[in-house]
Design an enzyme around this catalytic site. Structure first.
Site, PDB file in Angstrom:
ATOM      1  N   ASP A 187     -14.093 -30.987  19.155  1.00 59.64           N
ATOM      2  CA  ASP A 187     -12.912 -31.469  19.854  1.00 59.64           C
ATOM      3  C   ASP A 187     -11.683 -30.598  19.569  1.00 59.64           C
ATOM      4  OD1 ASP A 187     -11.639 -33.843  21.287  1.00 59.64           O
ATOM      5  OD2 ASP A 187     -10.454 -33.796  19.442  1.00 59.64           O
ATOM      6  N   GLU A 249     -14.382 -27.216  22.592  1.00 65.53           N
ATOM      7  CA  GLU A 249     -13.355 -27.562  23.572  1.00 65.53           C
ATOM      8  C   GLU A 249     -12.143 -26.696  23.243  1.00 65.53           C
ATOM      9  OE1 GLU A 249     -10.664 -31.218  25.301  1.00 65.53           O
ATOM     10  OE2 GLU A 249     -10.935 -30.997  23.173  1.00 65.53           O
TER      11      GLU A 249
HETATM   12  C1  GLC Z   1      -9.910 -33.955  23.306  1.00 59.37           C
HETATM   13  C2  GLC Z   1     -10.633 -35.170  23.828  1.00 59.37           C
HETATM   14  C3  GLC Z   1      -9.638 -36.167  24.286  1.00 59.37           C
HETATM   15  C4  GLC Z   1      -8.760 -36.548  23.119  1.00 59.37           C
HETATM   16  C5  GLC Z   1      -8.121 -35.294  22.513  1.00 59.37           C
HETATM   17  C6  GLC Z   1      -7.514 -35.577  21.180  1.00 59.37           C
HETATM   18  O1  GLC Z   1      -9.195 -33.299  24.290  1.00 59.37           O
HETATM   19  O2  GLC Z   1     -11.517 -34.794  24.826  1.00 59.37           O
HETATM   20  O3  GLC Z   1     -10.222 -37.301  24.867  1.00 59.37           O
HETATM   21  O4  GLC Z   1      -7.757 -37.420  23.543  1.00 59.37           O
HETATM   22  O5  GLC Z   1      -9.070 -34.298  22.268  1.00 59.37           O
HETATM   23  O6  GLC Z   1      -8.513 -35.687  20.206  1.00 59.37           O
END
Ligand code: GLC
Length: 470
Positions: A187, A249
């Site tokens: 994440d 991500e």
């Molecule tokens: C990522 C997740 C999202 C979350 C953010 C903070 O972008 O996909 O849902 O709110 O991280 O952890």
């Protein structure tokens, strides 16, 4: 590597299947519905967070990285889910959230030194949080919504913990010491390390290629994240994870992916996700990502508009062809295979960033089939689209996904973007040519023997895609 051409199906656990009638999806529900994934033919599933959480950020605020939230079930339910998935040849990915914890995490009380605090009253710098507003503002002793952890060195306490928890999840459950998980989605990984001196981010010198909060768009993320030290820190995780899949991500321009791919297997192709449904723009997003060979193709998830809303229902079939014929790994968000669009959300909102609209429950049959109780978010339109009806209809979007997932196994490793008619994205995959018409006008079809078409008719009808064999 098993993931190289894999299709990964993203499950949002609250909204997939409820097994106990409390209106919230759970692990047993997911196990009961694995046949849907087997029917589609996907290779793996990714579970958005299932850890205990007070839900300030719907599970992305973790209070215990080693447990299962009781709403989702027990560790036994999790082991059963992993075993049932493996029996069907499906790999399991978890979501690893290393940049922040919940304030309910024991560290928050016991180790405040592991978090980033402002040394003054209010923000000490110009950092902007992922949701807008100050990136750091709380003084030690205050209670931010989701506190950011400190990490500046590979040997810091946090990598140690992340490493341990990934190892615990990873090692085979047969050995009794682990849970047999096959990989992790990491994440918000560009925010993993922040500047120790809390220096101001400089003004941006060029436009950022992804949507940003307007305040954040004025700055270049140099100190609030995107630190080179993050890659060093990730080496420890890489080592602990062994050959488990690590997909990041990384909310950064594709030109920066390469150095992150030294430690990660895949990075989501966000410029592709956000590309307007326009051939020129799509080509521009595809080309550099395809060159890397390790961009994970994705067109929607639990954070951004659903595919049907983004490209319009008329383009959903062509979008499915594009997503599932590009070379490499593809991610499908639950419900996109039905053509589910953004829903109405909830009043008052559950999610602080307006994302309830993207998280409505799966529609299994005309009555919903998601829960015997009251769903936490209403179903959007189960009479109009649902798994049972679409399975029975050979021409449905669901069956198109299924055919594409089967066909993609025959596409070779080759990939070459072709010069095409205006408004058409076309490429070769060894002996196959794929052509996608992004316009509302007909275009000529590529030459070859048709193997899959989204629409009936001659040539390449409006909004259609075609795959031919040469
Ligand atoms: C990522 C997740 C999202 C979350 C953010 C903070 O972008 O996909 O849902 O709110 O991280 O952890």
């Amino acid at each position: 590597m098993w993931w190289q051409d894999a299709v990964v199906y993203q499950i949002y656990p609250r909204s997939f299947q409820d097994s106990d009638g409390d209106g919230v999806g759970d692990l047993r529900g997911i196990t009961q519905r694995l046949d849907h994934l087997a029917y589609l033919g996907v290779d793996a599933l990714w579970l958005s967070p299932i850890y205990p959480s007070p839900l300030a950020d719907f599970g992305y605020d973790v209070s215990d990285y080693t447990g299962i939230d009781p709403q989702f079930g027990t560790m036994g339910d999790f082991d059963e889910l992993v075993a049932a998935a493996h029996e069907r040849g499906l790999r399991v990915l978890l979501d690893l959230v290393p940049c922040h914890t919940s304030i309910e995490h024991p560290w928050f009380r016991e180790h405040p030194d592991r978090y980033i605090w402002s040394p003054v009253d209010g923000p000490p710098n110009n950092w902007v949080s992922a949701f807008g507003g100050p990136g750091v503002e709380s003084r030690r002793g205050e209670r931010p919504l989701v506190p950011a952890l400190v990490l500046s060195r590979a040997a810091g306490p946090r990598t140690g913990a992340t490493r341990k928890s990934s190892r615990r999840c990873r090692t085979s459950s047969a050995s009794g010491s682990g849970r047999g998980v096959d990989g992790f989605r990491l994440d918000a990984i560009d925010r993993l390390v922040k500047d120790e001196q809390l220096r101001d981010d400089p003004p941006a010198s060029r436009p950022f290629p992804l949507p940003l909060d307007p305040e954040a768009a004025r700055l270049e993320m140099r100190y609030s994240g995107n630190r080179p030290e993050a890659i060093e820190a990730l080496r420890a995780l890489r080592e602990a994870a062994g050959d488990a899949l690590l997909v990041g991500e990384l909310y950064r321009p594709v030109g920066e992916y390469e150095r992150w791919l030294e430690v990660l297997d895949l990075v989501f192709a966000f410029e592709f996700l956000f590309s307007p449904w326009d051939a020129e723009r799509l080509r521009a997003a595809i080309e550099p990502a395809a060159e890397l060979r390790r961009a994970a193709w994705v067109m929607s998830n639990h954070d951004f508009d659903r595919l049907a809303t983004r490209v319009g229902p008329e383009n959903l079939r062509a979008a499915a062809v594009l997503l599932l014929t590009l070379p490499g790994t593809a991610f499908v968000y639950q419900g996109d295979e039905l053509g589910l669009a953004n829903g109405p959300g909830h009043e008052p909102p559950f999610d602080r960033a307006g994302r309830d609209r993207l998280r409505h429950p799966m529609q299994w049959d005309a009555h919903g089939g998601f829960t015997s109780g009251t769903p936490w978010l209403p179903l959007v339109d189960p009479e109009a689209r649902n798994v049972a009806d679409e399975r029975a209809d050979p021409g449905s979007l669901l069956n198109l996904y299924r055919s594409l997932i089967e066909l993609r196994r025959e596409l070779g490793a080759g990939f070459r973007l072709l010069d095409a008619e205006p408004g058409v994205v076309a490429f070769e995959r060894d002996r196959h040519t794929v052509a996608v018409n992004t316009t509302a006008e007909p275009r000529p079809a590529p030459e070859g023997e048709p193997v899959l078409a989204t629409h009936e008719g001659e040539g390449l009808p409006p909004h259609a895609a075609l795959i031919v064999r040469n």
